[in-house]
Design a protein around this motif. Sequence first.
Motif, PDB file in Angstrom:
ATOM      1  N   LEU A 152       0.852  -1.183   0.000  1.00  0.00           N
ATOM      2  CA  LEU A 152       0.000   0.000   0.000  1.00  0.00           C
ATOM      3  C   LEU A 152       0.890   1.236   0.000  1.00  0.00           C
ATOM      4  N   ASP A 153       0.568   2.191  -0.854  1.00  0.00           N
ATOM      5  CA  ASP A 153       1.350   3.416  -0.959  1.00  0.00           C
ATOM      6  C   ASP A 153       0.649   4.518  -0.166  1.00  0.00           C
ATOM      7  N   GLY A 154       1.174   4.806   1.023  1.00  0.00           N
ATOM      8  CA  GLY A 154       0.549   5.794   1.894  1.00  0.00           C
ATOM      9  C   GLY A 154       0.557   7.198   1.344  1.00  0.00           C
ATOM     10  N   ARG A 155       1.393   7.466   0.347  1.00  0.00           N
ATOM     11  CA  ARG A 155       1.407   8.795  -0.260  1.00  0.00           C
ATOM     12  C   ARG A 155       0.109   9.080  -1.007  1.00  0.00           C
ATOM     13  N   ARG A 156      -0.608   8.034  -1.376  1.00  0.00           N
ATOM     14  CA  ARG A 156      -1.858   8.195  -2.121  1.00  0.00           C
ATOM     15  C   ARG A 156      -3.047   8.448  -1.205  1.00  0.00           C
ATOM     16  N   VAL A 157      -2.844   8.366   0.102  1.00  0.00           N
ATOM     17  CA  VAL A 157      -3.940   8.464   1.065  1.00  0.00           C
ATOM     18  C   VAL A 157      -3.970   9.861   1.667  1.00  0.00           C
ATOM     19  N   ASP A 158      -5.031  10.610   1.384  1.00  0.00           N
ATOM     20  CA  ASP A 158      -5.190  11.918   2.027  1.00  0.00           C
ATOM     21  C   ASP A 158      -6.582  12.098   2.619  1.00  0.00           C
ATOM     22  N   SER A 159      -7.367  11.015   2.650  1.00  0.00           N
ATOM     23  CA  SER A 159      -8.722  11.048   3.205  1.00  0.00           C
ATOM     24  C   SER A 159      -9.206   9.614   3.355  1.00  0.00           C
ATOM     25  N   VAL A 160     -10.356   9.450   3.999  1.00  0.00           N
ATOM     26  CA  VAL A 160     -10.942   8.113   4.101  1.00  0.00           C
ATOM     27  C   VAL A 160     -11.249   7.566   2.718  1.00  0.00           C
ATOM     28  N   ALA A 161     -11.777   8.406   1.840  1.00  0.00           N
ATOM     29  CA  ALA A 161     -12.135   7.956   0.491  1.00  0.00           C
ATOM     30  C   ALA A 161     -10.911   7.466  -0.282  1.00  0.00           C
ATOM     31  N   THR A 162      -9.798   8.207  -0.199  1.00  0.00           N
ATOM     32  CA  THR A 162      -8.622   7.794  -0.964  1.00  0.00           C
ATOM     33  C   THR A 162      -7.925   6.587  -0.336  1.00  0.00           C
ATOM     34  N   SER A 212      -0.207   8.483   6.112  1.00  0.00           N
ATOM     35  CA  SER A 212      -1.587   7.997   6.117  1.00  0.00           C
ATOM     36  C   SER A 212      -2.246   8.199   7.470  1.00  0.00           C
ATOM     37  N   ARG A 213      -1.490   7.950   8.538  1.00  0.00           N
ATOM     38  CA  ARG A 213      -2.035   8.107   9.890  1.00  0.00           C
ATOM     39  C   ARG A 213      -2.486   9.539  10.124  1.00  0.00           C
ATOM     40  N   ASP A 214      -1.682  10.488   9.649  1.00  0.00           N
ATOM     41  CA  ASP A 214      -2.074  11.892   9.782  1.00  0.00           C
ATOM     42  C   ASP A 214      -3.313  12.198   8.949  1.00  0.00           C
ATOM     43  N   ALA A 215      -3.359  11.635   7.739  1.00  0.00           N
ATOM     44  CA  ALA A 215      -4.499  11.888   6.846  1.00  0.00           C
ATOM     45  C   ALA A 215      -5.785  11.280   7.382  1.00  0.00           C
ATOM     46  N   GLY A 265      -6.545  11.011  10.577  1.00  0.00           N
ATOM     47  CA  GLY A 265      -6.582  11.415  11.977  1.00  0.00           C
ATOM     48  C   GLY A 265      -7.887  12.067  12.392  1.00  0.00           C
ATOM     49  N   PHE A 266      -7.790  12.977  13.334  1.00  0.00           N
ATOM     50  CA  PHE A 266      -8.986  13.570  13.948  1.00  0.00           C
ATOM     51  C   PHE A 266      -9.900  14.228  12.917  1.00  0.00           C
ATOM     52  N   ALA A 267      -9.343  15.081  12.060  1.00  0.00           N
ATOM     53  CA  ALA A 267     -10.174  15.834  11.122  1.00  0.00           C
ATOM     54  C   ALA A 267     -10.923  14.908  10.168  1.00  0.00           C
ATOM     55  N   ALA A 268     -10.214  13.925   9.618  1.00  0.00           N
ATOM     56  CA  ALA A 268     -10.854  13.003   8.681  1.00  0.00           C
ATOM     57  C   ALA A 268     -11.902  12.148   9.381  1.00  0.00           C
ATOM     58  N   THR A 269     -11.609  11.745  10.615  1.00  0.00           N
ATOM     59  CA  THR A 269     -12.556  10.914  11.362  1.00  0.00           C
ATOM     60  C   THR A 269     -13.812  11.710  11.705  1.00  0.00           C
ATOM     61  N   ARG A 270     -13.637  12.946  12.099  1.00  0.00           N
ATOM     62  CA  ARG A 270     -14.788  13.807  12.403  1.00  0.00           C
ATOM     63  C   ARG A 270     -15.652  14.000  11.161  1.00  0.00           C
ATOM     64  N   ALA A 271     -15.011  14.257  10.021  1.00  0.00           N
ATOM     65  CA  ALA A 271     -15.755  14.427   8.769  1.00  0.00           C
ATOM     66  C   ALA A 271     -16.497  13.147   8.399  1.00  0.00           C
ATOM     67  N   TYR A 272     -15.877  12.010   8.669  1.00  0.00           N
ATOM     68  CA  TYR A 272     -16.494  10.712   8.388  1.00  0.00           C
ATOM     69  C   TYR A 272     -17.768  10.532   9.229  1.00  0.00           C
TER      70      TYR A 272
END
Length: 238
Positions: free
Chosen positions: A116-126, A177-180, A182-189
């Motif tokens: 898995l390439d974590g550079r491609r992850v910037d949100s739950v969707a990605t 990926s962990r940062d992406a 994180g709190f903000a993405a989880t709250r939006a989810y």
Amino acid sequence: MAPENPDVTRFLHDGRLLAMPRRWEHRRAVARWLAHATLPDLLEPLGERELTDRLAELAADPVGARRAMVDLGTVHRTRDGAEYWRTELTEYDGLTPDEVVEDVDTSEGLHRTLHLDGRRVDSVATFYDELNRVFMAGEDWDLGPSLDALDDLLHGGFGAAHGADRVTVVWHAFDRSRDALGFAATRAYYLAKLGDPRFDAALFRGRLADLEAGRGRTYAELVLEVFADHPDVELVLR
């Protein structure tokens, strides 16, 4: 010859770095370029002298460049500074389709490694886009964006894990990926779930409240829990 990048070449003179840029994002870009150029093999340790010699071919201040790579987190070192190694993929690596899945026949059967390439992850969707890219390339349908779907995937009944006797998932650039996730993405989810009448509003309202109170888990932590429920799937975080 180190690969060129439009964001980096502006800081080079005849292919050499005369001084590290001042802005953090520019320093980070240069550090990633230097790290790949001098430590092309991920996690492969290199002695301090040899690394400094390699940097001297690219930078006017090789010691300062070496220190910057460590300070910016692109390179790690032993406590005594004797050895250095690169810890994350960069834009210069680029996993090709053939490298995403690796099969090795062993005495215990087929060992399949998925990258898995974590550079491609910037949100739950990605995050689910990346799962589909790696696990579902041979399927004519995509995995839905849910933790239950991830759980089903890791059971191995379909997708790239199917048919393997042993599965290893290597999650590169996990910190990113962990940062992406994180709190903000989880709250939006959770807010998206609350806005969808198909889901249990009380359940997700409670999870959102726990998250905002500092008791809840982030989406990254939830994903790791799903992996932990599958001891037959080895997860390697890089």
